[in-house]
Design a protein around this motif. Sequence first.
Motif, PDB file in Angstrom:
ATOM      1  N   LEU A   9      26.833 -26.176  31.661  1.00 31.77           N
ATOM      2  CA  LEU A   9      27.041 -26.008  29.954  1.00 31.77           C
ATOM      3  C   LEU A   9      25.825 -25.763  29.381  1.00 31.77           C
ATOM      4  CD1 LEU A   9      30.295 -28.183  29.468  1.00 31.77           C
ATOM      5  CD2 LEU A   9      30.109 -25.506  29.976  1.00 31.77           C
ATOM      6  N   LYS A  10      25.723 -24.902  28.567  1.00 33.31           N
ATOM      7  CA  LYS A  10      24.489 -24.745  27.722  1.00 33.31           C
ATOM      8  C   LYS A  10      24.820 -24.553  26.242  1.00 33.31           C
ATOM      9  CE  LYS A  10      21.712 -24.632  31.172  1.00 33.31           C
ATOM     10  NZ  LYS A  10      20.797 -25.695  31.533  1.00 33.31           N
ATOM     11  N   ALA A  11      24.118 -25.118  25.311  1.00 33.75           N
ATOM     12  CA  ALA A  11      24.224 -24.742  23.906  1.00 33.75           C
ATOM     13  C   ALA A  11      23.295 -23.165  23.632  1.00 33.75           C
ATOM     14  CB  ALA A  11      23.583 -25.812  22.796  1.00 33.75           C
ATOM     15  N   LYS A  12      24.276 -22.040  23.066  1.00 34.72           N
ATOM     16  CA  LYS A  12      23.782 -21.062  22.791  1.00 34.72           C
ATOM     17  C   LYS A  12      22.708 -21.108  21.805  1.00 34.72           C
ATOM     18  CE  LYS A  12      26.547 -18.240  20.550  1.00 34.72           C
ATOM     19  NZ  LYS A  12      27.587 -17.339  20.035  1.00 34.72           N
ATOM     20  N   MET A  13      21.654 -20.506  22.266  1.00 37.19           N
ATOM     21  CA  MET A  13      20.255 -20.453  21.118  1.00 37.19           C
ATOM     22  C   MET A  13      20.038 -18.856  20.811  1.00 37.19           C
ATOM     23  SD  MET A  13      19.851 -23.584  21.046  1.00 37.19           S
ATOM     24  CE  MET A  13      18.135 -23.944  20.622  1.00 37.19           C
ATOM     25  N   ASN A  14      19.475 -18.724  19.696  1.00 37.13           N
ATOM     26  CA  ASN A  14      18.950 -17.408  19.266  1.00 37.13           C
ATOM     27  C   ASN A  14      17.403 -17.617  19.058  1.00 37.13           C
ATOM     28  OD1 ASN A  14      18.551 -18.365  16.725  1.00 37.13           O
ATOM     29  ND2 ASN A  14      20.560 -17.907  16.090  1.00 37.13           N
ATOM     30  N   ASN A  15      16.857 -16.315  18.790  1.00 43.77           N
ATOM     31  CA  ASN A  15      15.531 -16.183  18.455  1.00 43.77           C
ATOM     32  C   ASN A  15      15.176 -15.793  17.126  1.00 43.77           C
ATOM     33  OD1 ASN A  15      15.068 -16.056  21.361  1.00 43.77           O
ATOM     34  ND2 ASN A  15      15.383 -13.867  21.683  1.00 43.77           N
ATOM     35  N   ASP A  16      16.023 -15.771  16.115  1.00 51.50           N
ATOM     36  CA  ASP A  16      15.786 -15.731  14.948  1.00 51.50           C
ATOM     37  C   ASP A  16      15.154 -17.006  14.350  1.00 51.50           C
ATOM     38  OD1 ASP A  16      19.041 -14.105  14.292  1.00 51.50           O
ATOM     39  OD2 ASP A  16      17.284 -13.479  15.001  1.00 51.50           O
ATOM     40  N   VAL A  17      14.896 -17.007  12.846  1.00 52.21           N
ATOM     41  CA  VAL A  17      14.265 -18.449  12.462  1.00 52.21           C
ATOM     42  C   VAL A  17      15.398 -19.411  12.006  1.00 52.21           C
ATOM     43  CG1 VAL A  17      12.300 -17.052  11.664  1.00 52.21           C
ATOM     44  CG2 VAL A  17      14.271 -16.986  10.146  1.00 52.21           C
ATOM     45  N   SER A  18      16.610 -19.232  12.358  1.00 49.37           N
ATOM     46  CA  SER A  18      17.500 -19.943  11.853  1.00 49.37           C
ATOM     47  C   SER A  18      17.424 -21.306  12.678  1.00 49.37           C
ATOM     48  CB  SER A  18      18.781 -19.696  12.120  1.00 49.37           C
ATOM     49  OG  SER A  18      19.129 -19.131  13.519  1.00 49.37           O
ATOM     50  N   GLU A  19      17.889 -22.308  12.265  1.00 48.12           N
ATOM     51  CA  GLU A  19      17.869 -23.697  12.850  1.00 48.12           C
ATOM     52  C   GLU A  19      19.417 -24.253  13.134  1.00 48.12           C
ATOM     53  OE1 GLU A  19      16.578 -27.820  11.414  1.00 48.12           O
ATOM     54  OE2 GLU A  19      15.155 -26.207  10.683  1.00 48.12           O
ATOM     55  N   LYS A  20      19.350 -24.777  14.254  1.00 50.98           N
ATOM     56  CA  LYS A  20      20.563 -25.454  14.984  1.00 50.98           C
ATOM     57  C   LYS A  20      21.039 -26.711  13.905  1.00 50.98           C
ATOM     58  CE  LYS A  20      22.142 -26.042  19.183  1.00 50.98           C
ATOM     59  NZ  LYS A  20      23.178 -25.317  19.317  1.00 50.98           N
ATOM     60  N   ILE A  21      22.219 -26.569  13.634  1.00 46.18           N
ATOM     61  CA  ILE A  21      23.151 -27.776  13.015  1.00 46.18           C
ATOM     62  C   ILE A  21      23.064 -28.825  14.044  1.00 46.18           C
ATOM     63  CG2 ILE A  21      25.081 -28.702  12.086  1.00 46.18           C
ATOM     64  CD1 ILE A  21      25.477 -25.933  11.009  1.00 46.18           C
ATOM     65  N   ASP A  22      22.736 -30.280  13.510  1.00 52.04           N
ATOM     66  CA  ASP A  22      22.643 -31.353  14.307  1.00 52.04           C
ATOM     67  C   ASP A  22      24.099 -31.751  14.545  1.00 52.04           C
ATOM     68  OD1 ASP A  22      23.217 -32.354  11.950  1.00 52.04           O
ATOM     69  OD2 ASP A  22      21.503 -33.866  12.089  1.00 52.04           O
ATOM     70  N   TYR A  23      24.173 -32.359  15.673  1.00 48.68           N
ATOM     71  CA  TYR A  23      25.703 -32.926  15.886  1.00 48.68           C
ATOM     72  C   TYR A  23      26.438 -33.648  14.918  1.00 48.68           C
ATOM     73  CZ  TYR A  23      29.797 -35.107  18.146  1.00 48.68           C
ATOM     74  OH  TYR A  23      30.970 -35.282  18.463  1.00 48.68           O
ATOM     75  N   PRO A  24      25.684 -34.743  14.023  1.00 45.92           N
ATOM     76  CA  PRO A  24      26.414 -35.469  13.027  1.00 45.92           C
ATOM     77  C   PRO A  24      27.097 -34.497  11.999  1.00 45.92           C
ATOM     78  CG  PRO A  24      24.608 -36.434  13.697  1.00 45.92           C
ATOM     79  CD  PRO A  24      24.483 -35.272  14.427  1.00 45.92           C
ATOM     80  N   MET A  25      26.216 -33.176  11.656  1.00 47.95           N
ATOM     81  CA  MET A  25      26.659 -32.291  10.758  1.00 47.95           C
ATOM     82  C   MET A  25      27.724 -31.786  11.175  1.00 47.95           C
ATOM     83  SD  MET A  25      26.354 -31.562   7.625  1.00 47.95           S
ATOM     84  CE  MET A  25      26.401 -29.924   6.602  1.00 47.95           C
ATOM     85  N   LYS A  26      27.699 -31.232  12.425  1.00 48.80           N
ATOM     86  CA  LYS A  26      28.924 -30.568  13.133  1.00 48.80           C
ATOM     87  C   LYS A  26      30.114 -31.544  13.040  1.00 48.80           C
ATOM     88  CE  LYS A  26      26.698 -27.606  16.750  1.00 48.80           C
ATOM     89  NZ  LYS A  26      26.820 -27.239  17.763  1.00 48.80           N
TER      90      LYS A  26
END
Length: 169
Positions: A104-121
């Motif tokens: 299992l992996k977390a989907k990542m992208n190449n854009d300048v966007s930033e992943k939301i951390d788990y507490p925010m999710k």
Amino acid sequence: MITTPLITRAEIQQYKQLSNSINNAKLNELILQAQMVDLYPLLGEQLYYDVINNTSDWTDLLEGVIYEYNGITYTNVGLKAVLAHYAYARYVLYGDVIDTAFGLKAKMNNDVSEKIDYPMKKTLYEHNCNYAFNLWLNVESYLMRNNIAKYFKCGIKSNNKNFRISRIG
């Protein structure tokens, strides 16, 4: 086995901002989970399966309707609104998890966007679940006011996650 989602991407997008690029199989998986985990206990077994198997008989319940009861006009927001928020909650928490040959992996992208951390999710998940449950209360009133025979109030999921058993005496 239930394999038909009661709502579509477009129907979720009526209530929530949802990207068109989300994998359909993943989205349908999350919708089906929301149907079984969130809706099933609210509707009860008999009504749940009747809605699943005879959706055309339950248009007012699913889509919502304006109705009158004791001389007062009410609005049923519709079960699809409830399901859309439960499915979106699951998407927020689990939507970026994909299965690969390497686990299992977390989907990542190449854009300048930033992943939301788990507490925010988790906060977004809980907020959407709470909102969905409040919408459910509106739908439940519709079911009770219209004496829907197949609806039995049972097994409503408690939001209390701090259940404790204490010894008496």
